[in-house]
Motif scaffolding. Sequence first.
Motif, PDB file in Angstrom:
ATOM      1  N   ASN A 168       0.822  -1.207   0.000  1.00 35.29           N
ATOM      2  CA  ASN A 168       0.000   0.000   0.000  1.00 35.29           C
ATOM      3  C   ASN A 168       0.859   1.261   0.000  1.00 35.29           C
ATOM      4  O   ASN A 168       0.554   2.243  -0.698  1.00 35.29           O
ATOM      5  N   GLU A 169       1.931   1.224   0.792  1.00 34.22           N
ATOM      6  CA  GLU A 169       2.832   2.369   0.833  1.00 34.22           C
ATOM      7  C   GLU A 169       3.529   2.563  -0.502  1.00 34.22           C
ATOM      8  O   GLU A 169       3.703   3.695  -0.972  1.00 34.22           O
ATOM      9  N   LYS A 170       3.922   1.461  -1.133  1.00 30.34           N
ATOM     10  CA  LYS A 170       4.592   1.547  -2.430  1.00 30.34           C
ATOM     11  C   LYS A 170       3.671   2.160  -3.475  1.00 30.34           C
ATOM     12  O   LYS A 170       4.091   2.989  -4.283  1.00 30.34           O
ATOM     13  N   ARG A 171       2.387   1.758  -3.446  1.00 35.40           N
ATOM     14  CA  ARG A 171       1.432   2.335  -4.391  1.00 35.40           C
ATOM     15  C   ARG A 171       1.255   3.837  -4.155  1.00 35.40           C
ATOM     16  O   ARG A 171       1.121   4.616  -5.100  1.00 35.40           O
ATOM     17  N   LEU A 172       1.263   4.235  -2.872  1.00 34.32           N
ATOM     18  CA  LEU A 172       1.147   5.656  -2.550  1.00 34.32           C
ATOM     19  C   LEU A 172       2.354   6.423  -3.085  1.00 34.32           C
ATOM     20  O   LEU A 172       2.206   7.495  -3.687  1.00 34.32           O
ATOM     21  N   VAL A 173       3.545   5.884  -2.861  1.00 29.12           N
ATOM     22  CA  VAL A 173       4.770   6.539  -3.334  1.00 29.12           C
ATOM     23  C   VAL A 173       4.758   6.634  -4.861  1.00 29.12           C
ATOM     24  O   VAL A 173       5.135   7.669  -5.436  1.00 29.12           O
ATOM     25  N   GLU A 174       4.323   5.576  -5.525  1.00 23.49           N
ATOM     26  CA  GLU A 174       4.253   5.601  -6.989  1.00 23.49           C
ATOM     27  C   GLU A 174       3.257   6.644  -7.479  1.00 23.49           C
ATOM     28  O   GLU A 174       3.496   7.318  -8.486  1.00 23.49           O
TER      29      GLU A 174
END
Length: 279
Positions: A168-174
């Motif tokens: 979820n954090e990776k998707r937010l950063v992307e």
Amino acid sequence: MISLHYFEYVKDFQGVGESHDFWELVYVDYGEIQASAGAKTHHMSQGDMVFHQPMEMHNVFACGSFANVLIVSFECSSPAMEFFNKKVLHLNHKERDLVARLWQEGQLLFAPPYDIMDQTQLVKREDAPFGQEQVVKNLLELLLIQLIGSNTAPQTQPVADTRGRRQNEKRLVEAIAEILNQNLYRSITLDEICSQVSFSKSYVEKVFKEHTGDGIIKYFNKMKVAEAKRLISEGKYRYTEIAEMLGFGSIHYFSRTFKLHTNMTPSGYEKSVKARALL
């Protein structure tokens, strides 16, 4: 330490495969690359590091955009190095700080240039600070120890929960990176970004820095400087035009930001590009 390189790869860069009897680490400081290691090819982005063991055939390729890469090769006979065989790691904030310090202290110890592919020997600076060899050696060892420790520590929470949160954090950063990319030719505030992703400012800043090692505005300025490099290398625009195109308030702010991230003025960078074109 055998070599210390910092390369800026153009979008169509293709390296030359090599192998040698010492270790090599490749760290992506900005952008994306493809790194081959033996029979495997790894897609790597900012914050990723791959290790090549002695006598492993390896190479680096650009992914259609600019990329900045730090490469350090070194000898180490410790059995603990077996941990790094076939390893591609994503570095956390503390580990990225160690990499940054290693690069900064390495420049105080070894004389430039740092972007010569066929470098045969590191040359110590005549004005290197006292004990600088030990400082660099300690930082490299500390980085290796930290990487092993952080990647072998026992799980403190269920793996499934951790993976879900990280995804979820990776998707937010992307999503944030995409917003920045879409606004590369204008200015954007942190409040605007948070409004678009529907998260609080404190959470967005915390997650983004944990995953990239940089604050959002610093990361945005890095993107703008990378784009400025591309525009300068094309030779179509004056510096004032580039500054205005990329949303800098003034040519002075543009020049300060450019030098902060490259250690060169825009004119100095243009001269280096022209010099490399003649090689």
